[in-house]
Design an enzyme around this catalytic site. Structure first.
Site, mmCIF file in Angstrom:
data_model
loop_
_atom_site.group_PDB
_atom_site.id
_atom_site.type_symbol
_atom_site.label_atom_id
_atom_site.label_comp_id
_atom_site.label_asym_id
_atom_site.label_seq_id
_atom_site.Cartn_x
_atom_site.Cartn_y
_atom_site.Cartn_z
ATOM 1 N N ASN A 40 14.698 54.850 49.568
ATOM 2 C CA ASN A 40 15.559 55.923 49.080
ATOM 3 C C ASN A 40 17.010 55.448 49.077
ATOM 4 O O ASN A 40 17.429 54.649 49.914
ATOM 5 C CB ASN A 40 15.376 57.215 49.876
ATOM 6 C CG ASN A 40 15.666 57.104 51.354
ATOM 7 O OD1 ASN A 40 15.263 56.151 52.013
ATOM 8 N ND2 ASN A 40 16.362 58.088 51.901
ATOM 9 N N ILE A 41 17.740 55.922 48.074
ATOM 10 C CA ILE A 41 19.141 55.556 47.900
ATOM 11 C C ILE A 41 19.916 56.847 47.669
ATOM 12 O O ILE A 41 19.710 57.520 46.657
ATOM 13 C CB ILE A 41 19.317 54.583 46.718
ATOM 14 C CG1 ILE A 41 18.447 53.334 46.932
ATOM 15 C CG2 ILE A 41 20.786 54.223 46.537
ATOM 16 C CD1 ILE A 41 18.317 52.454 45.709
ATOM 17 N N GLU A 42 20.763 57.182 48.633
ATOM 18 C CA GLU A 42 21.503 58.446 48.561
ATOM 19 C C GLU A 42 22.856 58.274 47.887
ATOM 20 O O GLU A 42 23.407 57.174 47.811
ATOM 21 C CB GLU A 42 21.702 59.015 49.968
ATOM 22 C CG GLU A 42 20.408 59.453 50.617
ATOM 23 C CD GLU A 42 20.615 60.059 51.992
ATOM 24 O OE1 GLU A 42 19.634 60.616 52.501
ATOM 25 O OE2 GLU A 42 21.719 59.977 52.554
ATOM 26 N N CYS A 51 14.552 58.858 45.365
ATOM 27 C CA CYS A 51 13.543 58.676 46.415
ATOM 28 C C CYS A 51 12.885 57.309 46.326
ATOM 29 O O CYS A 51 12.830 56.691 45.264
ATOM 30 C CB CYS A 51 12.470 59.754 46.305
ATOM 31 S SG CYS A 51 13.101 61.430 46.472
ATOM 32 N N GLU A 53 9.735 56.465 46.391
ATOM 33 C CA GLU A 53 8.579 56.397 45.504
ATOM 34 C C GLU A 53 9.003 56.115 44.066
ATOM 35 O O GLU A 53 8.404 55.286 43.384
ATOM 36 C CB GLU A 53 7.786 57.714 45.545
ATOM 37 C CG GLU A 53 7.259 58.079 46.912
ATOM 38 C CD GLU A 53 8.192 58.963 47.732
ATOM 39 O OE1 GLU A 53 7.676 59.809 48.481
ATOM 40 O OE2 GLU A 53 9.434 58.814 47.637
ATOM 41 N N CYS A 86 8.308 64.388 47.648
ATOM 42 C CA CYS A 86 8.923 65.618 47.163
ATOM 43 C C CYS A 86 8.281 66.016 45.835
ATOM 44 O O CYS A 86 7.499 65.266 45.253
ATOM 45 C CB CYS A 86 10.434 65.426 46.998
ATOM 46 S SG CYS A 86 10.890 64.378 45.600
ATOM 47 N N CYS A 89 8.914 63.525 42.925
ATOM 48 C CA CYS A 89 8.099 62.311 43.048
ATOM 49 C C CYS A 89 6.635 62.596 42.739
ATOM 50 O O CYS A 89 5.945 61.764 42.146
ATOM 51 C CB CYS A 89 8.243 61.700 44.436
ATOM 52 S SG CYS A 89 9.842 60.891 44.671
#
Length: 130
Positions: A40-42, A51, A53, A86, A89
């Site tokens: 994940n990369i915020e 996310c 996935e 989520c 995803c």
């Protein structure tokens, strides 16, 4: 623990999650055995966060893997129980990996396994557009 789960756990360590602190890793395996990982990369604007996935699947797609050519996906997070994908995803999985097995794992080694259809029954798909 499967090699795919180990790769998802390793991918988790590369996550960029300074806002939530919730690191997630994913590893997808294609029908021919190739594996692609993601984390994940915020972003400060949470809506732009991606996310693990989706990162893994999109990496595979960008390398020439076609929708439907995914066999398995493992998703790893540090949570009391394995964390499911989520909703966004789940929709991506339904379109790009509809026949894949999804293994969720936490850092204590607890796993749960689902089909994509179990995670998102009656998913929206392109057949509705015709």
């Amino acid at each position: 623990m499967s090699e795919l789960a180990r790769l998802a756990i390793a991918a988790r360590e590369k996550a960029f999650a300074p806002y939530s602190g919730f690191l997630v890793g994913a590893a997808v395996e294609t029908l021919d055995g190739a594996v692609y990982t993601g984390c994940n990369i915020e972003n400060a604007s949470y809506g732009l966060t991606v996310c693990a996935e989706r990162v893994a699947i999109w990496k595979a797609i960008s390398e020439g893997v076609k929708p439907g050519e995914f066999r398995r996906i493992a998703v790893a997070a540090d949570s009391a129980r394995p964390t499911p994908p989520c909703g966004a995803c789940r929709q991506i999985l339904a379109e790009f990996a509809p026949h894949a097995t999804v293994t969720l794992i936490n850092l204590q080694g607890v796993t749960r396994e689902f089909t994509v259809a179990e995670l998102l029954p009656e998913s929206f798909n392109a057949s509705f557009l015709r």
